[in-house]
Motif scaffolding. Structure first.
Motif, PDB file in Angstrom:
ATOM      1  N   MET A   1       2.608   7.436  -5.225  1.00 50.15           N
ATOM      2  CA  MET A   1       1.783   6.797  -4.236  1.00 50.15           C
ATOM      3  C   MET A   1       2.009   5.469  -4.833  1.00 50.15           C
ATOM      4  SD  MET A   1      -2.570   6.472  -4.065  1.00 50.15           S
ATOM      5  CE  MET A   1      -2.546   8.308  -3.702  1.00 50.15           C
ATOM      6  N   ASP A   2       2.099   4.341  -3.504  1.00 48.63           N
ATOM      7  CA  ASP A   2       2.485   3.062  -3.496  1.00 48.63           C
ATOM      8  C   ASP A   2       1.110   2.415  -4.174  1.00 48.63           C
ATOM      9  OD1 ASP A   2       3.340   0.601  -3.466  1.00 48.63           O
ATOM     10  OD2 ASP A   2       2.913   0.330  -1.374  1.00 48.63           O
ATOM     11  N   LYS A   3       1.498   1.703  -5.474  1.00 49.28           N
ATOM     12  CA  LYS A   3       0.360   0.884  -6.049  1.00 49.28           C
ATOM     13  C   LYS A   3       0.513  -0.545  -5.887  1.00 49.28           C
ATOM     14  CE  LYS A   3      -1.406   4.655  -8.093  1.00 49.28           C
ATOM     15  NZ  LYS A   3      -2.962   5.199  -7.788  1.00 49.28           N
ATOM     16  N   GLN A   4       0.242  -0.960  -4.284  1.00 47.17           N
ATOM     17  CA  GLN A   4       0.635  -2.464  -4.010  1.00 47.17           C
ATOM     18  C   GLN A   4      -0.534  -3.325  -4.723  1.00 47.17           C
ATOM     19  OE1 GLN A   4      -1.052  -1.552   0.347  1.00 47.17           O
ATOM     20  NE2 GLN A   4      -0.787  -3.531   0.023  1.00 47.17           N
ATOM     21  N   LEU A   5      -1.467  -2.838  -5.121  1.00 47.96           N
ATOM     22  CA  LEU A   5      -2.387  -3.829  -5.970  1.00 47.96           C
ATOM     23  C   LEU A   5      -2.558  -3.498  -7.400  1.00 47.96           C
ATOM     24  CD1 LEU A   5      -5.323  -3.864  -3.239  1.00 47.96           C
ATOM     25  CD2 LEU A   5      -3.595  -5.348  -3.356  1.00 47.96           C
ATOM     26  N   ALA A   6      -1.533  -3.014  -7.973  1.00 48.35           N
ATOM     27  CA  ALA A   6      -1.355  -2.983  -9.323  1.00 48.35           C
ATOM     28  C   ALA A   6      -1.325  -4.368 -10.074  1.00 48.35           C
ATOM     29  CB  ALA A   6      -0.141  -2.481  -9.824  1.00 48.35           C
ATOM     30  N   TYR A  23     -13.238  -0.536   1.289  1.00 45.26           N
ATOM     31  CA  TYR A  23     -12.380  -1.445   0.483  1.00 45.26           C
ATOM     32  C   TYR A  23     -12.312  -1.012  -1.018  1.00 45.26           C
ATOM     33  CZ  TYR A  23     -13.198  -4.873   4.169  1.00 45.26           C
ATOM     34  OH  TYR A  23     -13.138  -5.462   5.495  1.00 45.26           O
ATOM     35  N   VAL A  24     -13.302  -0.781  -1.575  1.00 46.30           N
ATOM     36  CA  VAL A  24     -13.393  -0.117  -2.975  1.00 46.30           C
ATOM     37  C   VAL A  24     -12.508   1.126  -3.044  1.00 46.30           C
ATOM     38  CG1 VAL A  24     -14.830   0.715  -4.739  1.00 46.30           C
ATOM     39  CG2 VAL A  24     -15.590  -1.216  -3.382  1.00 46.30           C
ATOM     40  N   ARG A  25     -12.679   2.159  -2.417  1.00 44.81           N
ATOM     41  CA  ARG A  25     -11.802   3.201  -2.259  1.00 44.81           C
ATOM     42  C   ARG A  25     -10.610   3.169  -2.242  1.00 44.81           C
ATOM     43  NH1 ARG A  25     -10.379   6.182   1.901  1.00 44.81           N
ATOM     44  NH2 ARG A  25     -11.768   5.344   3.187  1.00 44.81           N
ATOM     45  N   ARG A  26     -10.137   2.232  -1.041  1.00 45.40           N
ATOM     46  CA  ARG A  26      -8.762   1.966  -0.866  1.00 45.40           C
ATOM     47  C   ARG A  26      -8.096   1.235  -2.017  1.00 45.40           C
ATOM     48  NH1 ARG A  26      -7.022   2.239   4.270  1.00 45.40           N
ATOM     49  NH2 ARG A  26      -4.791   1.669   3.106  1.00 45.40           N
ATOM     50  N   MET A  27      -8.765   0.325  -2.567  1.00 52.69           N
ATOM     51  CA  MET A  27      -8.260  -0.760  -3.457  1.00 52.69           C
ATOM     52  C   MET A  27      -7.973   0.014  -5.036  1.00 52.69           C
ATOM     53  SD  MET A  27     -10.255  -4.205  -2.554  1.00 52.69           S
ATOM     54  CE  MET A  27      -9.704  -4.958  -1.119  1.00 52.69           C
ATOM     55  N   LEU A  28      -8.924   0.935  -5.239  1.00 55.73           N
ATOM     56  CA  LEU A  28      -8.640   1.534  -6.484  1.00 55.73           C
ATOM     57  C   LEU A  28      -7.554   2.571  -6.232  1.00 55.73           C
ATOM     58  CD1 LEU A  28     -12.312   2.585  -7.142  1.00 55.73           C
ATOM     59  CD2 LEU A  28     -11.006   1.235  -8.764  1.00 55.73           C
ATOM     60  N   ALA A  29      -7.361   3.273  -5.212  1.00 55.88           N
ATOM     61  CA  ALA A  29      -6.301   4.049  -4.736  1.00 55.88           C
ATOM     62  C   ALA A  29      -4.982   3.303  -4.800  1.00 55.88           C
ATOM     63  CB  ALA A  29      -6.388   4.712  -3.475  1.00 55.88           C
ATOM     64  N   ALA A  30      -4.867   1.990  -4.581  1.00 55.08           N
ATOM     65  CA  ALA A  30      -3.719   1.376  -4.560  1.00 55.08           C
ATOM     66  C   ALA A  30      -3.746   0.728  -5.842  1.00 55.08           C
ATOM     67  CB  ALA A  30      -3.895   0.088  -3.518  1.00 55.08           C
ATOM     68  N   CYS A 242      -4.826  -9.003   0.188  1.00 56.89           N
ATOM     69  CA  CYS A 242      -5.224  -8.934  -1.397  1.00 56.89           C
ATOM     70  C   CYS A 242      -3.917  -8.877  -2.077  1.00 56.89           C
ATOM     71  CB  CYS A 242      -6.136  -8.006  -1.721  1.00 56.89           C
ATOM     72  SG  CYS A 242      -7.798  -8.082  -0.966  1.00 56.89           S
ATOM     73  N   SER A 243      -2.815  -8.635  -1.473  1.00 62.08           N
ATOM     74  CA  SER A 243      -1.643  -8.028  -2.283  1.00 62.08           C
ATOM     75  C   SER A 243      -0.931  -9.505  -2.468  1.00 62.08           C
ATOM     76  CB  SER A 243      -0.716  -7.216  -1.382  1.00 62.08           C
ATOM     77  OG  SER A 243      -0.142  -7.695  -0.424  1.00 62.08           O
ATOM     78  N   PRO A 244       0.032  -9.174  -3.527  1.00 61.78           N
ATOM     79  CA  PRO A 244       1.298 -10.373  -3.739  1.00 61.78           C
ATOM     80  C   PRO A 244       2.062 -10.901  -2.428  1.00 61.78           C
ATOM     81  CG  PRO A 244       1.010  -9.060  -5.499  1.00 61.78           C
ATOM     82  CD  PRO A 244       0.385  -8.277  -4.417  1.00 61.78           C
ATOM     83  N   GLN A 245       2.108  -9.703  -1.671  1.00 63.25           N
ATOM     84  CA  GLN A 245       2.797  -9.738  -0.368  1.00 63.25           C
ATOM     85  C   GLN A 245       2.413 -11.122   0.622  1.00 63.25           C
ATOM     86  OE1 GLN A 245       2.572  -6.758  -1.590  1.00 63.25           O
ATOM     87  NE2 GLN A 245       4.390  -7.114  -2.474  1.00 63.25           N
ATOM     88  N   ALA A 246       1.064 -11.354   0.514  1.00 66.43           N
ATOM     89  CA  ALA A 246       0.444 -12.514   1.102  1.00 66.43           C
ATOM     90  C   ALA A 246       0.154 -13.654   0.681  1.00 66.43           C
ATOM     91  CB  ALA A 246      -0.868 -11.857   1.582  1.00 66.43           C
ATOM     92  N   GLY A 247       1.156 -13.822  -0.505  1.00 65.52           N
ATOM     93  CA  GLY A 247       1.298 -15.142  -1.147  1.00 65.52           C
ATOM     94  C   GLY A 247       1.492 -16.307  -0.538  1.00 65.52           C
ATOM     95  N   TYR A 248       2.000 -16.408   0.593  1.00 66.95           N
ATOM     96  CA  TYR A 248       2.619 -17.628   1.271  1.00 66.95           C
ATOM     97  C   TYR A 248       1.663 -17.640   2.508  1.00 66.95           C
ATOM     98  CZ  TYR A 248       5.752 -21.083   3.227  1.00 66.95           C
ATOM     99  OH  TYR A 248       6.233 -22.111   3.790  1.00 66.95           O
ATOM    100  N   MET A 249       0.415 -17.021   2.566  1.00 64.46           N
ATOM    101  CA  MET A 249      -0.515 -17.244   3.488  1.00 64.46           C
ATOM    102  C   MET A 249      -1.734 -17.903   3.044  1.00 64.46           C
ATOM    103  SD  MET A 249      -0.602 -13.608   5.516  1.00 64.46           S
ATOM    104  CE  MET A 249      -1.894 -14.133   6.540  1.00 64.46           C
TER     105      MET A 249
END
Length: 263
Positions: A1-6, A23-30, A242-249
């Motif tokens: 599973m992709d852990k995009q929020l690790a 949000y809580v459920r999905r963020m824990l899964a990520a 919430c992820s690092p991929q949004a760092g330039y926004m």
């Protein structure tokens, strides 16, 4: 599973509602560590029961309208060994929530000043106080992200006709606070720009939460996608913000409304 929020520790206000709990459920899964908060009560107890025993989950009672509680919240979290680097200003009073307290839904002429001020206190002043405490405790000490949660009605007027005959209406104070939320985003984005922090607004559209078929039909006619959103569809966008991929926004308003705002 992709852990995009690790590696992310995410603090969420108003975590017990339909979107907050998603949000809580999905963020824990990520892969995130999630610090949830809400008022004491059934919603909080249900959320805690759902994630009891998970090492990456913590819960704190919090009234965002109480200045003393907000002033101490990050110190409490950090004293427990967690350092939030993402914060979601998600707590909000809606007209439906006021009805849940046993009140009839008021029309505009009968909206009480106390209900108006209570909504502003939670939705807008509460968001300000959380951001102010971030400024004191977090911003500049390590990179941080703030996501302010607005609404499809932040910058778009409601179609009042869809509420005719419904037990609930569009609530003037709610729309007003959600417009103000994005003003706070714009101000903070520039103010924090030199201190390693980003600030954005997400504006969810009409989210299905047990609505009648007739209401779904009426609101669906106003949306390009032709239907209300499922909570997970809003969470998809939230996880990206919430992820690092949004760092330039930063300083942006992201509409996740099925095209409602495009018409």
């Amino acid at each position: 599973m992709d852990k995009q929020l690790a590696g992310r520790t995410i603090f969420i206000t108003g975590s017990g509602g339909v979107l907050g709990s998603t949000y809580v459920r999905r963020m824990l899964a990520a892969g995130a560590r999630v610090v949830a908060s809400d008022l004491p009560g059934h919603r909080a107890e249900t959320l805690k029961a759902a994630h009891e025993g998970q090492a990456n989950f913590r819960f704190y009672d919090l009234d965002v309208g109480d200045e003393d509680q907000v002033t101490g919240i990050f110190a409490r979290i950090m004293a427990d060994g967690w350092e939030p680097n993402v914060v979601l200003n998600n707590a909000a009073i809606t007209g439906e929530l006021l009805m849940g307290a046993g009140k009839p839904f008021p029309d505009f002429a009968n909206t009480s000043v106390s209900d108006w001020e209570r909504t502003l206190r939670t939705n807008l002043t509460g968001a300000f106080m959380i951001a102010r405490q971030m400024d004191r405790d977090i911003v500049g000490k390590y990179p941080a992200t703030l996501i302010n949660v607005a609404s499809m009605y932040a910058l778009n007027g409601p179609h009042h006709a869809i509420y005719e005959g419904m037990p609930f209406k569009s609530f003037s104070a709610y729309s007003t606070t959600k417009a103000g939320i994005h003003g706070l985003t714009l101000w903070l984005a520039g103010y924090w720009a030199g201190r390693g922090a980003t600030v954005n607004t997400i504006a969810p559209g009409a989210v299905f939460n047990g609505h009648s078929e007739e209401f779904q039909r009426r609101v669906g006619q106003l949306i390009m996608a032709g239907r209300m959103a499922q909570p997970d569809e809003i969470a998809d966008a939230m996880l990206f913000l919430c992820s690092p991929q949004a760092g330039y926004m930063t300083g942006q308003l992201v509409n996740v409304d099925g095209g409602f705002s495009g018409w």
